[in-house]
Design a protein around this motif. Structure first.
Motif, PDB file in Angstrom:
ATOM      1  N   SER A 198      60.875  60.922  41.322  1.00 37.17           N
ATOM      2  CA  SER A 198      60.385  60.862  40.019  1.00 37.17           C
ATOM      3  C   SER A 198      60.157  59.381  39.210  1.00 37.17           C
ATOM      4  N   CYS A 199      59.879  58.582  40.159  1.00 40.96           N
ATOM      5  CA  CYS A 199      59.659  57.200  39.902  1.00 40.96           C
ATOM      6  C   CYS A 199      58.280  56.714  38.812  1.00 40.96           C
ATOM      7  N   GLY A 200      57.446  57.749  39.187  1.00 40.02           N
ATOM      8  CA  GLY A 200      56.326  57.652  38.350  1.00 40.02           C
ATOM      9  C   GLY A 200      55.092  56.718  38.943  1.00 40.02           C
ATOM     10  N   ALA A 201      55.370  56.222  40.137  1.00 37.27           N
ATOM     11  CA  ALA A 201      54.253  55.479  40.834  1.00 37.27           C
ATOM     12  C   ALA A 201      52.894  56.166  41.132  1.00 37.27           C
TER      13      ALA A 201
ATOM     14  N   LYS B 285      41.237  53.493  33.225  1.00 36.15           N
ATOM     15  CA  LYS B 285      42.474  53.892  32.204  1.00 36.15           C
ATOM     16  C   LYS B 285      42.737  53.099  31.447  1.00 36.15           C
TER      17      LYS B 285
ATOM     18  N   THR C  31      50.402  55.508  47.687  1.00 39.15           N
ATOM     19  CA  THR C  31      51.497  54.459  46.874  1.00 39.15           C
ATOM     20  C   THR C  31      52.996  55.197  46.906  1.00 39.15           C
ATOM     21  N   CYS C  32      52.969  56.468  46.879  1.00 35.91           N
ATOM     22  CA  CYS C  32      54.353  56.929  46.760  1.00 35.91           C
ATOM     23  C   CYS C  32      55.395  56.487  47.950  1.00 35.91           C
ATOM     24  N   PRO C  33      56.485  55.779  47.241  1.00 35.10           N
ATOM     25  CA  PRO C  33      57.266  54.996  48.168  1.00 35.10           C
ATOM     26  C   PRO C  33      58.039  55.963  48.827  1.00 35.10           C
TER      27      PRO C  33
ATOM     28  N   ARG D 127      51.902  58.589  39.352  1.00 31.33           N
ATOM     29  CA  ARG D 127      51.172  59.035  38.153  1.00 31.33           C
ATOM     30  C   ARG D 127      50.453  57.895  37.552  1.00 31.33           C
ATOM     31  N   LYS D 128      51.164  56.614  38.020  1.00 31.89           N
ATOM     32  CA  LYS D 128      50.273  55.308  37.398  1.00 31.89           C
ATOM     33  C   LYS D 128      49.239  54.921  38.260  1.00 31.89           C
ATOM     34  N   ALA D 129      49.045  55.499  39.618  1.00 31.64           N
ATOM     35  CA  ALA D 129      47.966  55.401  40.628  1.00 31.64           C
ATOM     36  C   ALA D 129      47.029  56.147  40.433  1.00 31.64           C
TER      37      ALA D 129
ATOM     38  N   LYS E  93      61.880  60.473  32.342  1.00 37.91           N
ATOM     39  CA  LYS E  93      62.185  59.424  32.793  1.00 37.91           C
ATOM     40  C   LYS E  93      61.082  58.266  32.390  1.00 37.91           C
TER      41      LYS E  93
ATOM     42  N   THR F  74      58.295  53.926  53.814  1.00 37.78           N
ATOM     43  CA  THR F  74      59.438  53.611  53.597  1.00 37.78           C
ATOM     44  C   THR F  74      60.035  54.634  54.552  1.00 37.78           C
TER      45      THR F  74
ATOM     46  N   CYS G  59      61.361  54.585  33.509  1.00 40.00           N
ATOM     47  CA  CYS G  59      60.999  54.375  34.973  1.00 40.00           C
ATOM     48  C   CYS G  59      59.423  54.442  35.084  1.00 40.00           C
ATOM     49  N   ASN G  60      58.818  55.705  34.602  1.00 39.54           N
ATOM     50  CA  ASN G  60      57.374  55.724  34.363  1.00 39.54           C
ATOM     51  C   ASN G  60      56.639  54.896  33.695  1.00 39.54           C
TER      52      ASN G  60
ATOM     53  N   ARG H 115      56.854  49.818  45.681  1.00 39.48           N
ATOM     54  CA  ARG H 115      57.857  50.297  44.920  1.00 39.48           C
ATOM     55  C   ARG H 115      59.028  51.081  45.646  1.00 39.48           C
ATOM     56  N   THR H 116      59.167  50.645  46.891  1.00 35.88           N
ATOM     57  CA  THR H 116      60.193  51.319  47.695  1.00 35.88           C
ATOM     58  C   THR H 116      61.728  51.057  47.039  1.00 35.88           C
TER      59      THR H 116
ATOM     60  N   LYS I 123      56.783  49.768  51.049  1.00 37.13           N
ATOM     61  CA  LYS I 123      56.007  49.972  49.899  1.00 37.13           C
ATOM     62  C   LYS I 123      56.487  49.320  48.742  1.00 37.13           C
TER      63      LYS I 123
ATOM     64  N   THR J 154      62.970  54.161  45.041  1.00 34.20           N
ATOM     65  CA  THR J 154      63.596  55.236  45.894  1.00 34.20           C
ATOM     66  C   THR J 154      64.966  55.459  45.892  1.00 34.20           C
TER      67      THR J 154
ATOM     68  N   GLN K 117      67.289  60.300  36.967  1.00 37.86           N
ATOM     69  CA  GLN K 117      66.875  61.658  37.446  1.00 37.86           C
ATOM     70  C   GLN K 117      68.170  62.648  37.498  1.00 37.86           C
TER      71      GLN K 117
END
Lengths: 190, 66
Positions: B16-19, A2, B53-55, B21-23, A48, A76, A51-52, A169-170, A167, A173, A182
């Motif tokens: 909807s953190c987008g983790a 990417k 990946t999804c937290p 999407r990035k992965a 978002k 998590t 965040c994204n 990115r926990t 994880k 959440t 959100q």
């Protein structure tokens, strides 16, 4: 592969932010960008994107947790992403933010004195006096810097703890900014 | 006859953190209006990277005979 974008490197900004605040606390004000920008994007754009794409903190967690393998990568616990905890934590965080603003007001009004400390986890006071020379700016400006930096550092430390345990990115959440944006997006999308 | 595998996020849990999407290596995931993740079933190959990946652990891989 990417394509990499400029905003994929915003984790560096996060490191710069905390480094700057270590040497001069007034840089803590830059944290307001991370506070207002996500809200503006959510309110105006209804998405978002912050965040994204632009959140340096989450990128740092991904870098250290996933790329440097410093995360156990375990699921998590459900509790952390339950609606009750997410909105409860948001309310708690906003209360603490309001309290911080109130402390700033007290100092501005002359009813409180400037405390050159960082408060971690809303409990532990850490001396931080080297980062500020008294009298450089109005006391309240400095007080707000110490307060905002405390919040930023606490959020990041909690994020690191849950990054290691669960994880990478926990934190996302139950991130107060994430819950808030959100929520706004959901209201807008209705 | 093969099997089609694809990822299905739970929009009720998604933060909807987008983790994801990035992965996603196929850029098959988007965040619908900042509310939840949506998977493009055409692009998704069901590799499961997003699931790992999804937290919030809200993505499942579904399978169907084709």
């Amino acid at each position: 592969m990417k394509k990499k974008h400029w905003y994929d490197y915003l984790w560096i900004w996060e490191i710069i932010y905390f480094t700057l605040g270590f040497f001069n606390i007034l840089f803590a004000w830059l944290g307001m960008i991370e506070f207002l920008l996500p809200l503006l994007i959510a309110i105006i754009g209804g998405n978002k994107a912050f965040c994204n794409n632009f959140c340096g903190r989450s990128q740092l967690f991904t870098k250290i947790g996933a790329d440097c393998k410093c995360s156990r990568n375990r699921p998590t616990p459900k509790f952390f992403y339950s609606k009750a905890f997410r909105y409860g934590f948001l309310m708690f965080f906003m209360t603490m933010f309001a309290n911080m603003v109130f402390q700033t007001y007290l100092v501005a009004a002359g009813a409180g004195t400037l405390r050159e400390t960082i408060k971690l986890f809303w409990t532990f006071r850490v001396p931080w006096g080297w980062a500020y020379t008294a009298g450089t700016v109005s006391d309240w400006v400095a007080q707000f810097s110490f307060g905002l930096y405390s919040m930023m550092l606490t959020a990041t430390l909690i994020g690191f703890i849950v990054m290691v345990l669960f994880k990478p990115r926990t934190w996302c959440t139950f991130c107060p900014m994430g819950s808030m944006t959100q929520g706004i997006c959901k209201l807008k999308a209705r | 006859m093969g099997k089609k595998r694809w990822a299905v996020p739970d929009e009720k849990i998604c933060v909807s953190c987008g983790a994801c999407r990035k992965a996603c290596p196929r850029e098959a995931i988007s965040i619908w209006k900042g509310c939840y993740a949506v998977v493009d079933g055409e692009k998704c190959v069901g590799c499961g990277i997003c699931v790992k990946t999804c937290p919030a652990g809200c993505i499942e891989i579904k399978e169907e005979e084709t």
